[in-house]
Design a protein around this motif. Structure first.
Motif, PDB file in Angstrom:
ATOM      1  N   THR A 105      62.667 -52.103   4.795  1.00  7.32           N
ATOM      2  CA  THR A 105      63.249 -52.547   3.526  1.00  7.32           C
ATOM      3  C   THR A 105      64.701 -52.107   3.419  1.00  7.32           C
ATOM      4  O   THR A 105      65.576 -52.880   2.989  1.00  7.32           O
ATOM      5  N   LYS A 106      64.985 -50.867   3.826  1.00  6.24           N
ATOM      6  CA  LYS A 106      66.358 -50.361   3.778  1.00  6.24           C
ATOM      7  C   LYS A 106      67.259 -51.146   4.721  1.00  6.24           C
ATOM      8  O   LYS A 106      68.417 -51.449   4.389  1.00  6.24           O
ATOM      9  N   VAL A 107      66.741 -51.480   5.902  1.00  9.57           N
ATOM     10  CA  VAL A 107      67.532 -52.246   6.865  1.00  9.57           C
ATOM     11  C   VAL A 107      67.853 -53.628   6.311  1.00  9.57           C
ATOM     12  O   VAL A 107      68.982 -54.124   6.436  1.00  9.57           O
ATOM     13  N   PHE A 108      66.873 -54.261   5.687  1.00 13.13           N
ATOM     14  CA  PHE A 108      67.104 -55.595   5.119  1.00 13.13           C
ATOM     15  C   PHE A 108      68.146 -55.516   3.993  1.00 13.13           C
ATOM     16  O   PHE A 108      69.040 -56.375   3.901  1.00 13.13           O
ATOM     17  N   GLY A 109      68.040 -54.489   3.165  1.00 14.32           N
ATOM     18  CA  GLY A 109      69.022 -54.313   2.106  1.00 14.32           C
ATOM     19  C   GLY A 109      70.415 -54.072   2.658  1.00 14.32           C
ATOM     20  O   GLY A 109      71.401 -54.622   2.150  1.00 14.32           O
ATOM     21  N   LEU A 110      70.515 -53.267   3.723  1.00 11.64           N
ATOM     22  CA  LEU A 110      71.809 -53.005   4.352  1.00 11.64           C
ATOM     23  C   LEU A 110      72.388 -54.277   4.949  1.00 11.64           C
ATOM     24  O   LEU A 110      73.592 -54.547   4.813  1.00 11.64           O
ATOM     25  N   GLY A 111      71.548 -55.077   5.599  1.00 11.53           N
ATOM     26  CA  GLY A 111      72.014 -56.334   6.169  1.00 11.53           C
ATOM     27  C   GLY A 111      72.552 -57.277   5.109  1.00 11.53           C
ATOM     28  O   GLY A 111      73.595 -57.922   5.300  1.00 11.53           O
ATOM     29  N   CYS A 112      71.865 -57.354   3.974  1.00 12.95           N
ATOM     30  CA  CYS A 112      72.331 -58.199   2.868  1.00 12.95           C
ATOM     31  C   CYS A 112      73.636 -57.664   2.284  1.00 12.95           C
ATOM     32  O   CYS A 112      74.527 -58.442   1.907  1.00 12.95           O
ATOM     33  N   ALA A 113      73.774 -56.331   2.213  1.00 11.83           N
ATOM     34  CA  ALA A 113      75.001 -55.731   1.694  1.00 11.83           C
ATOM     35  C   ALA A 113      76.191 -56.056   2.595  1.00 11.83           C
ATOM     36  O   ALA A 113      77.299 -56.328   2.104  1.00 11.83           O
ATOM     37  N   LEU A 114      75.991 -56.037   3.911  1.00 10.04           N
ATOM     38  CA  LEU A 114      77.073 -56.370   4.842  1.00 10.04           C
ATOM     39  C   LEU A 114      77.494 -57.830   4.681  1.00 10.04           C
ATOM     40  O   LEU A 114      78.683 -58.159   4.730  1.00 10.04           O
ATOM     41  N   ALA A 115      76.507 -58.709   4.488  1.00  8.85           N
ATOM     42  CA  ALA A 115      76.827 -60.122   4.255  1.00  8.85           C
ATOM     43  C   ALA A 115      77.631 -60.274   2.968  1.00  8.85           C
ATOM     44  O   ALA A 115      78.613 -61.024   2.913  1.00  8.85           O
ATOM     45  N   ALA A 116      77.218 -59.560   1.920  1.00 12.50           N
ATOM     46  CA  ALA A 116      77.925 -59.643   0.641  1.00 12.50           C
ATOM     47  C   ALA A 116      79.338 -59.076   0.753  1.00 12.50           C
ATOM     48  O   ALA A 116      80.281 -59.620   0.163  1.00 12.50           O
ATOM     49  N   LEU A 117      79.508 -58.000   1.515  1.00 12.28           N
ATOM     50  CA  LEU A 117      80.839 -57.425   1.709  1.00 12.28           C
ATOM     51  C   LEU A 117      81.764 -58.434   2.387  1.00 12.28           C
ATOM     52  O   LEU A 117      82.937 -58.579   2.002  1.00 12.28           O
ATOM     53  N   ALA A 118      81.233 -59.135   3.387  1.00 13.73           N
ATOM     54  CA  ALA A 118      82.019 -60.195   4.027  1.00 13.73           C
ATOM     55  C   ALA A 118      82.391 -61.271   3.014  1.00 13.73           C
ATOM     56  O   ALA A 118      83.511 -61.801   3.029  1.00 13.73           O
ATOM     57  N   GLY A 119      81.472 -61.596   2.099  1.00  9.75           N
ATOM     58  CA  GLY A 119      81.755 -62.587   1.066  1.00  9.75           C
ATOM     59  C   GLY A 119      82.818 -62.120   0.089  1.00  9.75           C
ATOM     60  O   GLY A 119      83.685 -62.901  -0.326  1.00  9.75           O
ATOM     61  N   VAL A 120      82.772 -60.842  -0.282  1.00  4.60           N
ATOM     62  CA  VAL A 120      83.782 -60.283  -1.183  1.00  4.60           C
ATOM     63  C   VAL A 120      85.171 -60.426  -0.574  1.00  4.60           C
ATOM     64  O   VAL A 120      86.138 -60.786  -1.251  1.00  4.60           O
ATOM     65  N   LEU A 121      85.282 -60.145   0.735  1.00  9.16           N
ATOM     66  CA  LEU A 121      86.577 -60.182   1.408  1.00  9.16           C
ATOM     67  C   LEU A 121      87.025 -61.605   1.736  1.00  9.16           C
ATOM     68  O   LEU A 121      88.221 -61.911   1.701  1.00  9.16           O
ATOM     69  N   ALA A 122      86.074 -62.470   2.069  1.00  4.89           N
ATOM     70  CA  ALA A 122      86.436 -63.835   2.474  1.00  4.89           C
ATOM     71  C   ALA A 122      86.602 -64.769   1.294  1.00  4.89           C
ATOM     72  O   ALA A 122      87.315 -65.769   1.397  1.00  4.89           O
ATOM     73  N   GLY A 123      85.961 -64.455   0.164  1.00  4.31           N
ATOM     74  CA  GLY A 123      85.975 -65.363  -0.978  1.00  4.31           C
ATOM     75  C   GLY A 123      87.358 -65.665  -1.504  1.00  4.31           C
ATOM     76  O   GLY A 123      87.652 -66.795  -1.897  1.00  4.31           O
ATOM     77  N   ASN A 124      88.225 -64.643  -1.512  1.00  7.99           N
ATOM     78  CA  ASN A 124      89.585 -64.888  -2.005  1.00  7.99           C
ATOM     79  C   ASN A 124      90.571 -65.191  -0.880  1.00  7.99           C
ATOM     80  O   ASN A 124      91.640 -65.743  -1.124  1.00  7.99           O
ATOM     81  N   ALA A 125      90.221 -64.845   0.348  1.00  9.74           N
ATOM     82  CA  ALA A 125      91.090 -65.173   1.481  1.00  9.74           C
ATOM     83  C   ALA A 125      90.989 -66.659   1.819  1.00  9.74           C
ATOM     84  O   ALA A 125      91.960 -67.270   2.270  1.00  9.74           O
ATOM     85  N   PHE A 126      89.823 -67.247   1.587  1.00 11.05           N
ATOM     86  CA  PHE A 126      89.616 -68.660   1.879  1.00 11.05           C
ATOM     87  C   PHE A 126      89.340 -69.386   0.562  1.00 11.05           C
ATOM     88  O   PHE A 126      90.238 -69.612  -0.213  1.00 11.05           O
ATOM     89  N   VAL A 127      88.089 -69.724   0.295  1.00 14.43           N
ATOM     90  CA  VAL A 127      87.757 -70.375  -0.972  1.00 14.43           C
ATOM     91  C   VAL A 127      86.323 -70.016  -1.344  1.00 14.43           C
ATOM     92  O   VAL A 127      85.463 -69.904  -0.466  1.00 14.43           O
ATOM     93  N   THR A 128      86.092 -69.792  -2.627  1.00 18.27           N
ATOM     94  CA  THR A 128      84.754 -69.494  -3.126  1.00 18.27           C
ATOM     95  C   THR A 128      84.211 -70.739  -3.806  1.00 18.27           C
ATOM     96  O   THR A 128      84.653 -71.111  -4.902  1.00 18.27           O
ATOM     97  N   GLU A 129      83.266 -71.389  -3.149  1.00 16.49           N
ATOM     98  CA  GLU A 129      82.641 -72.603  -3.685  1.00 16.49           C
ATOM     99  C   GLU A 129      81.234 -72.730  -3.110  1.00 16.49           C
ATOM    100  O   GLU A 129      80.900 -72.057  -2.133  1.00 16.49           O
ATOM    101  N   PRO A 130      80.369 -73.554  -3.715  1.00 14.67           N
ATOM    102  CA  PRO A 130      78.960 -73.585  -3.321  1.00 14.67           C
ATOM    103  C   PRO A 130      78.702 -73.975  -1.862  1.00 14.67           C
ATOM    104  O   PRO A 130      77.641 -73.665  -1.325  1.00 14.67           O
TER     105      PRO A 130
END
Length: 289
Positions: free
Chosen positions: A190-215
């Motif tokens: 469970t902790k590993v899955f949560g960590l994996g999701c957190a890493l994906a979200a961190l990439a989204g935080v950084l990429a969302g404004n560098a590129f574009v945030t849309e569906p």
């Protein structure tokens, strides 16, 4: 020379972003054997949450809070959804995460709308970091690269220098023995899955404004993340890193060339086919299943 230098740096920054996104998927697969089709959806969710949190409390709060919120969501998904279907096999897990990706997409569109949102780079990170051969390289790209390298160093430290890392490595190959020694293996997963999701979200935080945030951002990068994982080798964190850098450079140089521009989206998939023909387990794959 200016073109070569800037394109190289852009390729490295894009490759490191791909690594942050693929690292979470690699961890989840290496530990749990789950190909999480909703992984890119957690990336998208991180970007949208960061947009809303940034508007209220600023980018730096969003940088920490958005990945933590997505990690909590990942923990709930693993504990109350994935764990219930695990006994039915990998196909059930795959179908569940595939359906979850559509649920997340619809929820995002209900909350934030179907168009792009105005998620901007913070003022302190705007502008060029330096000028090289009359070409400028943005501060924010450097910031993204630093964060990705910190993530890489942190993961390596956890897995090689901490007790939790030793337990995770033991659970990877001998989960029943680790369970017999009194450790809660399902809780580790469970902790590993949560960590994996957190890493994906961190990439989204950084990429969302560098590129574009849309569906559509999850769909546009989701397939590429699986290419990175396959090329690097299923379950290999080191392989994911080298594959991310390779694909980032390959796509960036192709997109910057007038002759190869139209072929840029196809090149990662061509590389994947070539790697699978030459080395079916990927560059550094270890798992045989």
């Amino acid at each position: 020379m200016a073109f070569l230098s800037v394109t190289l740096l852009n390729g490295l920054s894009y490759g490191l972003l791909l690594f942050m996104l693929s690292a979470g998927l690699t961890l989840i697969f290496s530990m749990m054997g789950v190909l999480n089709f909703a992984h890119a959806s957690f990336y998208m969710l991180g970007a949208y949450l960061a947009y809303s949190i940034s508007a209220a409390w600023g980018f730096w709060v969003a940088l920490v809070t958005a990945p933590l919120l997505v990690a909590c969501l990942g923990v709930l998904v693993e504990r109350y959804l994935l764990r219930r279907v695990r006994s039915a096999g990998h196909l059930a897990e795959l179908l569940l995460t595939f359906g979850l990706s559509y649920v997340v997409l619809e929820l995002v569109q209900l909350v934030w709308g179907r168009g792009p949102v105005d998620y901007a780079v913070p003022a302190v990170l705007q502008g060029p970091m330096w000028t090289m051969f009359d070409a400028q390289f943005p501060k924010y790209r450097v910031f993204m690269m630093v964060i990705a390298l910190v993530v890489l160093a942190g993961l390596r430290w956890v897995f090689t220098r901490t007790r939790l890392g030793l337990l995770l490595q033991a659970a990877l190959t001998h989960p029943h023995m680790v369970q017999a020694l009194g450790h809660d293996v399902p809780s580790l997963f469970t902790k590993v899955f949560g960590l994996g999701c957190a890493l994906a979200a961190l990439a989204g935080v950084l990429a969302g404004n560098a590129f574009v945030t849309e569906p559509g951002m999850a769909t546009s990068i989701g397939a590429l993340v699986f290419v990175v994982v396959v090329v690097g080798g299923l379950g290999s964190l080191e392989g994911a890193f080298f594959a991310s850098i390779l694909i980032g450079l390959l796509q960036t140089f192709a997109a910057s060339s007038a002759a190869w521009n139209t072929w840029a989206p196809l090149l990662p998939y061509t590389l994947m086919v070539a790697i699978l023909v030459w080395r079916p387990r990927g560059l550094m794959g270890r798992r045989g299943d």
